[in-house]
Design a protein around this motif. Structure first.
Motif, PDB file in Angstrom:
ATOM      1  N   LEU A   1      -4.080  -6.971  -2.588  1.00 33.18           N
ATOM      2  CA  LEU A   1      -2.622  -6.977  -2.672  1.00 33.18           C
ATOM      3  C   LEU A   1      -2.165  -7.138  -4.117  1.00 33.18           C
ATOM      4  CD1 LEU A   1       0.159  -6.962  -1.412  1.00 33.18           C
ATOM      5  CD2 LEU A   1      -0.151  -9.369  -0.774  1.00 33.18           C
ATOM      6  N   ALA A   2      -2.771  -8.076  -4.852  1.00 37.00           N
ATOM      7  CA  ALA A   2      -2.388  -8.270  -6.255  1.00 37.00           C
ATOM      8  C   ALA A   2      -2.686  -7.020  -7.075  1.00 37.00           C
ATOM      9  CB  ALA A   2      -3.121  -9.475  -6.835  1.00 37.00           C
ATOM     10  N   GLY A   3      -3.800  -6.345  -6.773  1.00 38.10           N
ATOM     11  CA  GLY A   3      -4.126  -5.121  -7.488  1.00 38.10           C
ATOM     12  C   GLY A   3      -3.231  -3.960  -7.114  1.00 38.10           C
ATOM     13  N   SER A   4      -2.879  -3.858  -5.830  1.00 38.03           N
ATOM     14  CA  SER A   4      -2.032  -2.753  -5.380  1.00 38.03           C
ATOM     15  C   SER A   4      -0.637  -2.815  -5.978  1.00 38.03           C
ATOM     16  CB  SER A   4      -1.931  -2.759  -3.847  1.00 38.03           C
ATOM     17  OG  SER A   4      -3.184  -2.498  -3.261  1.00 38.03           O
ATOM     18  N   LEU A   5      -0.221  -3.993  -6.400  1.00 38.97           N
ATOM     19  CA  LEU A   5       1.111  -4.163  -6.993  1.00 38.97           C
ATOM     20  C   LEU A   5       1.092  -3.929  -8.502  1.00 38.97           C
ATOM     21  CD1 LEU A   5       2.307  -7.270  -4.966  1.00 38.97           C
ATOM     22  CD2 LEU A   5       3.246  -4.957  -4.835  1.00 38.97           C
ATOM     23  N   TRP A   6       0.084  -3.235  -9.009  1.00 38.51           N
ATOM     24  CA  TRP A   6       0.006  -2.971 -10.453  1.00 38.51           C
ATOM     25  C   TRP A   6       1.277  -2.324 -10.971  1.00 38.51           C
ATOM     26  CZ3 TRP A   6       0.900   1.836 -12.277  1.00 38.51           C
ATOM     27  CH2 TRP A   6       0.759   2.904 -11.401  1.00 38.51           C
ATOM     28  N   PHE A   7       1.867  -1.433 -10.189  1.00 39.90           N
ATOM     29  CA  PHE A   7       3.067  -0.719 -10.632  1.00 39.90           C
ATOM     30  C   PHE A   7       4.256  -1.676 -10.778  1.00 39.90           C
ATOM     31  CE2 PHE A   7       2.972  -0.823  -6.071  1.00 39.90           C
ATOM     32  CZ  PHE A   7       4.276  -1.113  -5.707  1.00 39.90           C
ATOM     33  N   CYS A   8       4.255  -2.742  -9.987  1.00 36.65           N
ATOM     34  CA  CYS A   8       5.297  -3.761 -10.118  1.00 36.65           C
ATOM     35  C   CYS A   8       5.072  -4.592 -11.374  1.00 36.65           C
ATOM     36  CB  CYS A   8       5.310  -4.645  -8.880  1.00 36.65           C
ATOM     37  SG  CYS A   8       6.501  -6.006  -8.944  1.00 36.65           S
TER      38      CYS A   8
ATOM     39  N   LEU B   1      -9.731  -6.531 -11.071  1.00 35.62           N
ATOM     40  CA  LEU B   1     -10.235  -6.659 -12.440  1.00 35.62           C
ATOM     41  C   LEU B   1      -9.614  -5.632 -13.379  1.00 35.62           C
ATOM     42  CD1 LEU B   1     -14.044  -7.426 -11.981  1.00 35.62           C
ATOM     43  CD2 LEU B   1     -12.407  -8.791 -13.299  1.00 35.62           C
ATOM     44  N   TRP B   2      -9.583  -4.355 -12.970  1.00 37.63           N
ATOM     45  CA  TRP B   2      -9.024  -3.385 -13.910  1.00 37.63           C
ATOM     46  C   TRP B   2      -7.524  -3.554 -14.069  1.00 37.63           C
ATOM     47  CZ3 TRP B   2      -5.190   0.019 -12.944  1.00 37.63           C
ATOM     48  CH2 TRP B   2      -5.038   0.589 -11.677  1.00 37.63           C
ATOM     49  N   VAL B   3      -6.845  -3.985 -13.004  1.00 39.15           N
ATOM     50  CA  VAL B   3      -5.413  -4.236 -13.145  1.00 39.15           C
ATOM     51  C   VAL B   3      -5.177  -5.437 -14.056  1.00 39.15           C
ATOM     52  CG1 VAL B   3      -3.286  -4.814 -11.924  1.00 39.15           C
ATOM     53  CG2 VAL B   3      -4.892  -3.180 -10.915  1.00 39.15           C
ATOM     54  N   LEU B   4      -6.006  -6.488 -13.926  1.00 39.35           N
ATOM     55  CA  LEU B   4      -5.886  -7.631 -14.828  1.00 39.35           C
ATOM     56  C   LEU B   4      -6.112  -7.193 -16.275  1.00 39.35           C
ATOM     57  CD1 LEU B   4      -5.651 -10.634 -15.493  1.00 39.35           C
ATOM     58  CD2 LEU B   4      -8.092 -10.865 -14.959  1.00 39.35           C
ATOM     59  N   GLY B   5      -7.129  -6.360 -16.500  1.00 36.73           N
ATOM     60  CA  GLY B   5      -7.361  -5.858 -17.855  1.00 36.73           C
ATOM     61  C   GLY B   5      -6.176  -5.074 -18.378  1.00 36.73           C
ATOM     62  N   TYR B   6      -5.584  -4.251 -17.528  1.00 35.02           N
ATOM     63  CA  TYR B   6      -4.414  -3.450 -17.906  1.00 35.02           C
ATOM     64  C   TYR B   6      -3.249  -4.355 -18.294  1.00 35.02           C
ATOM     65  CZ  TYR B   6      -0.665   0.059 -17.174  1.00 35.02           C
ATOM     66  OH  TYR B   6       0.410   0.886 -17.303  1.00 35.02           O
ATOM     67  N   VAL B   7      -2.978  -5.361 -17.467  1.00 39.69           N
ATOM     68  CA  VAL B   7      -1.877  -6.284 -17.745  1.00 39.69           C
ATOM     69  C   VAL B   7      -2.123  -7.031 -19.051  1.00 39.69           C
ATOM     70  CG1 VAL B   7      -0.803  -8.430 -16.950  1.00 39.69           C
ATOM     71  CG2 VAL B   7      -1.135  -6.538 -15.348  1.00 39.69           C
ATOM     72  N   ALA B   8      -3.360  -7.487 -19.271  1.00 38.39           N
ATOM     73  CA  ALA B   8      -3.668  -8.207 -20.503  1.00 38.39           C
ATOM     74  C   ALA B   8      -3.541  -7.299 -21.724  1.00 38.39           C
ATOM     75  CB  ALA B   8      -5.073  -8.803 -20.421  1.00 38.39           C
ATOM     76  N   VAL B   9      -3.901  -6.024 -21.591  1.00 38.65           N
ATOM     77  CA  VAL B   9      -3.699  -5.070 -22.685  1.00 38.65           C
ATOM     78  C   VAL B   9      -2.221  -4.992 -23.039  1.00 38.65           C
ATOM     79  CG1 VAL B   9      -3.742  -2.624 -23.296  1.00 38.65           C
ATOM     80  CG2 VAL B   9      -5.756  -3.676 -22.266  1.00 38.65           C
ATOM     81  N   LEU B  10      -1.382  -4.849 -22.035  1.00 32.29           N
ATOM     82  CA  LEU B  10       0.054  -4.732 -22.283  1.00 32.29           C
ATOM     83  C   LEU B  10       0.639  -6.013 -22.857  1.00 32.29           C
ATOM     84  CD1 LEU B  10       1.198  -2.737 -19.118  1.00 32.29           C
ATOM     85  CD2 LEU B  10       0.804  -1.889 -21.433  1.00 32.29           C
ATOM     86  N   GLN B  11      -0.010  -7.140 -22.623  1.00 30.14           N
ATOM     87  CA  GLN B  11       0.431  -8.396 -23.218  1.00 30.14           C
ATOM     88  C   GLN B  11      -0.133  -8.601 -24.621  1.00 30.14           C
ATOM     89  OE1 GLN B  11      -0.712 -11.207 -20.003  1.00 30.14           O
ATOM     90  NE2 GLN B  11       1.461 -11.733 -19.955  1.00 30.14           N
ATOM     91  N   GLY B  12      -0.979  -7.683 -25.071  1.00 29.54           N
ATOM     92  CA  GLY B  12      -1.579  -7.829 -26.381  1.00 29.54           C
ATOM     93  C   GLY B  12      -2.642  -8.898 -26.433  1.00 29.54           C
TER      94      GLY B  12
ATOM     95  N   THR C   1       0.831  -1.206   0.000  1.00 30.58           N
ATOM     96  CA  THR C   1       0.000   0.000   0.000  1.00 30.58           C
ATOM     97  C   THR C   1       0.862   1.251   0.000  1.00 30.58           C
ATOM     98  OG1 THR C   1      -1.738  -1.175   1.211  1.00 30.58           O
ATOM     99  CG2 THR C   1      -1.804   1.231   1.258  1.00 30.58           C
ATOM    100  N   TRP C   2       1.886   1.257   0.851  1.00 31.83           N
ATOM    101  CA  TRP C   2       2.797   2.407   0.903  1.00 31.83           C
ATOM    102  C   TRP C   2       3.519   2.579  -0.424  1.00 31.83           C
ATOM    103  CZ3 TRP C   2       8.144   2.252   0.301  1.00 31.83           C
ATOM    104  CH2 TRP C   2       8.802   3.462   0.520  1.00 31.83           C
ATOM    105  N   CYS C   3       3.985   1.475  -1.008  1.00 31.79           N
ATOM    106  CA  CYS C   3       4.731   1.560  -2.259  1.00 31.79           C
ATOM    107  C   CYS C   3       3.845   2.050  -3.403  1.00 31.79           C
ATOM    108  CB  CYS C   3       5.336   0.205  -2.608  1.00 31.79           C
ATOM    109  SG  CYS C   3       6.784  -0.254  -1.608  1.00 31.79           S
TER     110      CYS C   3
END
Length: 720
Positions: A398-405, A437-448, A353-355
């Motif tokens: 936790l998985a969503g908060s690590l989107w930047f990672c 969900l939105w982080v998963l969508g973002y990651v999948a977008v970046l994976q094409g 959360t802090w990161c």
């Protein structure tokens, strides 16, 4: 896995120096070298603490000079499916595609001479054996040197059983460790007898030497004699050396104060390394005050129970696996293990959360290094959340908060796996699920991966609208606009991105994601021909980033500004902007940002009169593109710089020379090409190449302008 940021292939300098410095074992080293010369898979086996890791690392350091060497530490891996990610991490492999980790590894190592040193695999022997079998089958240039307590059990495996130290070598090790604390011990006969009673096990010898500040060798020997019969209990069929090692560790444990024993047990919940702040939070309470942890930890350091190491994230502490196992047993015996594991999870949930908040700050690079160092512990925390009852919502958060990672530090594949696992569970907390969900969508977008991306983002938006979660609606709309951008639907991208930015302003959201949305809108405007508007949007992003110390979103703004500078006929400014952009993208392991910079830099380089260097850069980019998930080479807009550069370079060099330069670039690893791109200069200037035609409309087609974003709230969502 050494070093929190090592994007390129490892060198022998990445092998752990504390292991390569070990003395003695010359005969064993020669024997192991001989075995490695005749077999592609060699496994060093032996009891815990016998020195398997040290011998393997020393042998690897002396392997063929032309081989790339990677050391892969597998002891922290708790989940069999994470073995592949641990190996990819050790190799510095960044792959943004939807390939499986094994496929990405095979592609990364194809055609290369390489040596993998796999350490501490025995608790995941089946998963490791399957992985090694496939790698050896598909990669003829690969050799594997494994170190563990049992064989992998594969055909062609050559075993190298490692015996304890000889008497002289054990004494030499004891004296060497003793000298680090003070004068050499004078009681030679007691030292020799002590080493004999410890059966020459290096770990046991080092633990004994760590006690010399308080006890003489004769006193150590007497206390060891008193405890052998007491502490060799347990399994009667255990090998004597296993009992001797446990005796030595147990004897060291007995000599600890109650506070030291307590901290030893509690520290066993950490995976691989940890810092002082984490130890003070997780391990304090119920008999150990937080302010006393440092003093107690220092005593464990002095007794060789812990080691200290420096890294980009600052000083960290490590407990050897055998010592950790002993601490785990004691922690379980106390009945306090569930509470400690929950405190461990709580600390790393708070850290994430802090990161996430601090990612949008001058400490962004520090955050990247910190998260890299803490990944083993974050994985343990994620696993805890996803396997314990009633914890699924925290796993999603936790998985969503690590989107930047996942998105900002080149870990798309691993992030997608954690996100998908978390969303398979019914958490009962809508906000945490929407974030995942939105982080998963973002990651999948970046994976094409368009279809899963759209499905996740559509589900996120529909559910967010039902529960009136304005932030989740904005993020879902933003990432849907990003998908339209990379699939060349510029009009739809502009509509969605403008709407998302307006939503961000309404709720007061300001962070790196918001700024990336503005950069993406600028890209859409630039590709539709309105360069002035694109420049205005990105200059505003650069100003906000510099005010807040943000570097990641800034790097993409610089890319757009460099594109505009090149279009305006200013290659010098374009080069400066691109080099600044590339340095940050490479620091964050952002493969997409890096390869976009290299492609545009190649075009600028050709325009400045060095078509050969431009072709080298294109060859290097061609090696990186297959690891980028976005289908940018299917995009007429993003592909235009490459096509223009190739046309100009081929005309200047001829086909044969051009292809030769491309092949030269394809041999460069990512570190090498980035260093080359950042250091290249001194070319004679030529007129800039003409502006792209066809896919890039003229500047007269400018549309309406987007007012600069000025929201006030920073950070992401909070847990449901």
């Amino acid at each position: 896995m050494r070093g929190p940021q090592r994007p390129g292939p490892a060198t022998r300098g990445d092998l752990p120096p504390e292991l390569t410095a070990f003395v003695g074992r010359s005969a064993e080293l020669a024997g192991l070298a001989e075995a490695m010369g005749t077999a592609r898979l060699v496994t060093v086996t032996g009891v815990g603490g016998v020195g398997k890791s040290r011998l393997a690392v020393r042998a690897a350091a002396r392997s063929a000079p032309g081989d790339a060497v990677w050391w892969v530490e597998l002891s922290p891996v708790r989940d069999p499916q994470s073995v592949h990610y641990a190996l990819a991490e050790a190799l510095g492999l960044t792959d943004h595609t939807t390939r499986t980790p094994v496929e990405a590894l095979c592609r990364h190592l194809a055609g290369r001479r390489a040596l993998l040193v796999l350490d501490g695999f025995e608790h995941q022997v089946e998963a490791v054996a399957l992985l090694v079998s496939r790698l050896l089958r598909e990669l003829p240039g690969l050799r594997v040197l494994a170190a563990g307590r049992r064989p992998l059990g594969l055909a062609g495996e050559r075993l190298f059983p490692l015996a304890p130290l000889s008497g002289d070598e054990a004494v030499e090790l004891f004296v060497d460790r003793a000298r680090r604390q003070g004068p050499e011990p004078a009681d030679g006969p007691a030292v020799r007898e002590l080493c004999e009673r410890l059966e020459g096990l290096p770990l046991a010898v080092e633990l004994a030497a760590g006690r010399l500040r308080a006890l003489s060798p004769a006193q150590l020997l007497q206390r060891l004699d008193d405890r052998f019969r007491l502490l060799t209990g347990g399994d009667r069929d255990a090998l004597p050396r296993h009992r001797a090692l446990r005796t030595a560790i147990g004897w060291s444990h007995e000599l600890c104060t109650p506070a030291e024993r307590l901290l030893w047990a509690r520290l066993s919940v950490f995976a691989r390394t940890f810092d002082l702040e984490a130890a003070e939070y997780v391990c304090s309470g119920d008999g150990l005050a937080a302010e006393d942890v440092l003093d107690v930890l220092s005593e464990l350091l002095a007794q060789s129970v812990l080691t200290r190491e420096e890294g980009p994230a600052g000083p960290r502490y490590r407990m050897l696996d055998t010592v950790r196992e002993y601490g785990c047993d004691w922690l379980e015996a106390t009945g306090d293990a569930p509470r400690l594991r929950r405190r461990h999870r709580d600390w790393y949930l708070g850290l994430a959360t802090w990161c996430e908040l601090d990612w949008f700050s001058p400490r962004q690079r520090e955050v990247a290094a910190r998260v890299e160092a803490e990944l083993p512990n974050l994985r343990v925390a994620l696993e805890f959340c996803l396997t314990e009852p009633d914890e699924a919502h925290l796993g999603q958060y936790l998985a969503g908060s690590l989107w930047f990672c996942w998105a900002g530090c080149g870990r798309l594949s691993e992030g997608r796996r954690w996100l998908e696992r978390s969303l398979e569970l019914d958490s009962g907390y809508e906000r945490s699920r929407l974030k995942a969900l939105w982080v998963l969508g973002y990651v999948a977008v970046l994976q094409g991966d368009t279809v899963p991306a759209l499905a996740a983002l559509r589900e996120c938006r529909e559910q967010a609208e039902q529960v009136a979660d304005g932030a989740a609606v904005a993020y879902a709309e933003h990432r849907t606009g990003c998908l339209a951008l990379v699939t060349d639907d510029m009009a739809r991208a502009e509509t969605l991105l403008r709407s998302a930015l307006e939503r961000y302003r309404e709720i007061g959201e300001l962070n790196s994601n918001v700024l990336m949305g503005q950069v993406e809108l600028a890209m859409a405007r630039a590709f539709q021909g309105d360069l002035p508007d694109a420049v205005r949007l990105c200059e505003d992003v650069r100003r906000v980033c510099e005010d807040h110390g943000e570097r990641w979103a800034r790097s993409y703004a610089l890319y757009v500004l460099a594109y505009a500078a090149w279009r305006d006929g200013d290659p010098v400014a374009a080069r400066e902007l691109l080099q600044d952009c590339l340095e940050d993208a490479h620091t964050f392991r952002d493969l997409l940002g890096s390869v976009l910079c290299i492609e545009l830099l190649a075009l600028v380089t050709a325009g400045q009169g060095d078509p050969a260097e431009a072709a080298v850069l294109q060859g290097a980019a061609a090696r990186l593109w297959p690891s980028v998930g976005l289908p940018l080479f299917g995009s007429a807009y993003y592909n235009a710089p490459h096509e223009l550069c190739e046309t100009a370079a081929r005309q200047a060099l001829g086909d044969g020379r051009y292809e030769e330069c491309v092949r030269e670039g394809a041999r460069l690893d990512r570190d090498a090409v980035v260093a080359r791109a950042l250091g290249h200069g001194g070319v004679r200037p030529l007129p800039a190449l003409p502006a792209p035609r066809g896919p890039v409309p003229s500047e007269g087609e400018a549309g309406r302008r987007e007012p600069a974003a000025s929201p006030t709230r920073k950070g992401g969502e909070t847990a449901g």
